[in-house]
Motif scaffolding. Structure first.
Motif, PDB file in Angstrom:
ATOM      1  N   LEU A 191       9.199  -4.136   7.116  1.00 39.67           N
ATOM      2  CA  LEU A 191       9.962  -4.754   6.032  1.00 39.67           C
ATOM      3  C   LEU A 191       9.915  -6.263   6.222  1.00 39.67           C
ATOM      4  O   LEU A 191      10.424  -6.784   7.215  1.00 39.67           O
ATOM      5  CB  LEU A 191      11.405  -4.258   6.050  1.00 39.67           C
ATOM      6  CG  LEU A 191      11.604  -2.756   5.838  1.00 39.67           C
ATOM      7  CD1 LEU A 191      13.036  -2.349   6.176  1.00 39.67           C
ATOM      8  CD2 LEU A 191      11.260  -2.355   4.405  1.00 39.67           C
ATOM      9  N   ASP A 229       6.168  -3.777   3.239  1.00 37.07           N
ATOM     10  CA  ASP A 229       6.880  -4.092   1.995  1.00 37.07           C
ATOM     11  C   ASP A 229       7.128  -5.594   2.006  1.00 37.07           C
ATOM     12  O   ASP A 229       7.961  -6.101   2.753  1.00 37.07           O
ATOM     13  CB  ASP A 229       8.187  -3.302   1.959  1.00 37.07           C
ATOM     14  CG  ASP A 229       9.019  -3.564   0.703  1.00 37.07           C
ATOM     15  OD1 ASP A 229       8.551  -4.314  -0.166  1.00 37.07           O
ATOM     16  OD2 ASP A 229      10.127  -3.010   0.620  1.00 37.07           O
ATOM     17  N   GLY A 277      10.822  -0.263   0.177  1.00 38.15           N
ATOM     18  CA  GLY A 277      10.574   0.286   1.506  1.00 38.15           C
ATOM     19  C   GLY A 277      11.552   1.328   1.999  1.00 38.15           C
ATOM     20  O   GLY A 277      11.152   2.400   2.472  1.00 38.15           O
ATOM     21  N   THR A 297      10.838  -7.692   0.571  1.00 42.62           N
ATOM     22  CA  THR A 297      11.596  -6.453   0.397  1.00 42.62           C
ATOM     23  C   THR A 297      13.023  -6.656  -0.089  1.00 42.62           C
ATOM     24  O   THR A 297      13.617  -5.759  -0.661  1.00 42.62           O
ATOM     25  CB  THR A 297      11.592  -5.635   1.702  1.00 42.62           C
ATOM     26  OG1 THR A 297      12.230  -4.389   1.493  1.00 42.62           O
ATOM     27  CG2 THR A 297      12.301  -6.379   2.826  1.00 42.62           C
ATOM     28  N   PHE A 313       3.176  -3.014  -0.440  1.00 42.92           N
ATOM     29  CA  PHE A 313       4.010  -2.928  -1.645  1.00 42.92           C
ATOM     30  C   PHE A 313       4.678  -4.274  -1.930  1.00 42.92           C
ATOM     31  O   PHE A 313       4.954  -5.046  -1.023  1.00 42.92           O
ATOM     32  CB  PHE A 313       5.159  -1.918  -1.468  1.00 42.92           C
ATOM     33  CG  PHE A 313       4.773  -0.583  -0.946  1.00 42.92           C
ATOM     34  CD1 PHE A 313       4.028   0.292  -1.715  1.00 42.92           C
ATOM     35  CD2 PHE A 313       5.181  -0.170   0.319  1.00 42.92           C
ATOM     36  CE1 PHE A 313       3.685   1.549  -1.240  1.00 42.92           C
ATOM     37  CE2 PHE A 313       4.852   1.078   0.809  1.00 42.92           C
ATOM     38  CZ  PHE A 313       4.096   1.933   0.030  1.00 42.92           C
ATOM     39  N   SER A 314       4.995  -4.505  -3.188  1.00 44.77           N
ATOM     40  CA  SER A 314       5.934  -5.555  -3.598  1.00 44.77           C
ATOM     41  C   SER A 314       6.594  -5.122  -4.896  1.00 44.77           C
ATOM     42  O   SER A 314       5.933  -4.589  -5.797  1.00 44.77           O
ATOM     43  CB  SER A 314       5.254  -6.908  -3.818  1.00 44.77           C
ATOM     44  OG  SER A 314       5.117  -7.618  -2.610  1.00 44.77           O
ATOM     45  N   SER A 330      11.914   2.840  -6.778  1.00 45.26           N
ATOM     46  CA  SER A 330      11.187   2.592  -5.535  1.00 45.26           C
ATOM     47  C   SER A 330      10.305   3.767  -5.139  1.00 45.26           C
ATOM     48  O   SER A 330       9.248   3.582  -4.523  1.00 45.26           O
ATOM     49  CB  SER A 330      12.172   2.294  -4.396  1.00 45.26           C
ATOM     50  OG  SER A 330      12.846   1.062  -4.604  1.00 45.26           O
TER      51      SER A 330
END
Length: 235
Positions: free
Chosen positions: A96, A73, A82, A76, A143-144, A57
């Motif tokens: 999140l 995220d 995250g 998540t 993010f993913s 991560s």
């Protein structure tokens, strides 16, 4: 666990202070104690969790500084990437996002017990939140990790990302085919492939990649499409 965290983070090229080690230890205990109730992860061994979840991560930090950025995220799950990124970068402002209520309940407990500031947990689908004005095109970075293929993820991420912001997707080493399939989606959504960063996890846990897209144009109003459509009919 403290010694293992120090060793693995050092091998990965990241420094970690005692205060952050203690937060990772508390997170690990919560993850394991609540796993049966919430079905959070199939990975439960100490070294595996440290490397496959915590270290993986934080790979973003090998690529760029996240200090004071506004991040989301998407999908998540148990809080990856995250929560580890928030531990490492306390100034990160983080949302999140997950579609399962039980996971969000777990995340809310983590946020309380780790005493995080500027962390919000939202129980919603990405297709819905991407159309909501308070969230649309406001995030510096998205993010993913292990959620869906790239062309599907771009439709989830682009509507939430501000112009000039970056989407960072956690992928395995063999991502070329996904990137080729995602070319049309990226063009339609105003996104451009910026970089693919390859890295190797310590302890023979394998190679991974970070796929980075930059947002060049405003997302058309008709995206994201209705829930379920991006997966059924990818761009």
């Amino acid at each position: 666990m403290e010694a293992r965290l120090k060793t693995f983070f050092a091998e990965f090229g990241l420094s970690i202070e005692r205060e952050k080690i203690q937060l990772f230890e508390r997170y690990y205990r919560l993850l394991i104690s609540e796993n049966e109730k919430y079905n959070l992860t199939a990975v439960t061994g100490e070294d595996e969790v440290i490397v496959k979840h915590f270290l993986d991560s934080t790979a973003v930090l090998l690529y760029r500084d996240l200090t004071d950025l506004n991040a989301v995220d998407i999908g998540t799950g148990a809080g990856f990437p995250g929560i580890p990124l928030k531990i490492m970068v306390p100034g990160l402002k983080l949302l999140l996002l997950d579609s399962l209520k039980k996971r969000c309940q777990f995340l809310e407990r983590v946020v309380r017990e780790l005493n995080f500031k500027n962390v919000t947990v939202v129980n919603e689908r990405a297709e819905n939140i991407g159309r909501q004005k308070p969230y649309r095109e406001i995030f510096d970075v998205t993010f993913s990790r292990a959620v869906a293929e790239v062309r599907v993820l771009l439709e989830f991420h682009a509507p939430l990302l501000r112009l000039g912001g970056e989407t960072i997707l956690f992928k395995g080493p063999g991502v070329d085919d996904e990137l080729k399939k995602a070319e049309k989606a990226a063009k339609q959504l105003g996104m451009e492939l910026k970089d693919v960063y390859y890295y190797r996890l310590p302890g023979n846990f394998g190679e991974r990649s970070l796929v980075v897209y930059k947002k060049l144009q405003t997302t058309p109003e008709n995206y994201p499409r209705r829930p379920g459509i991006p997966e059924k009919r990818p761009l």
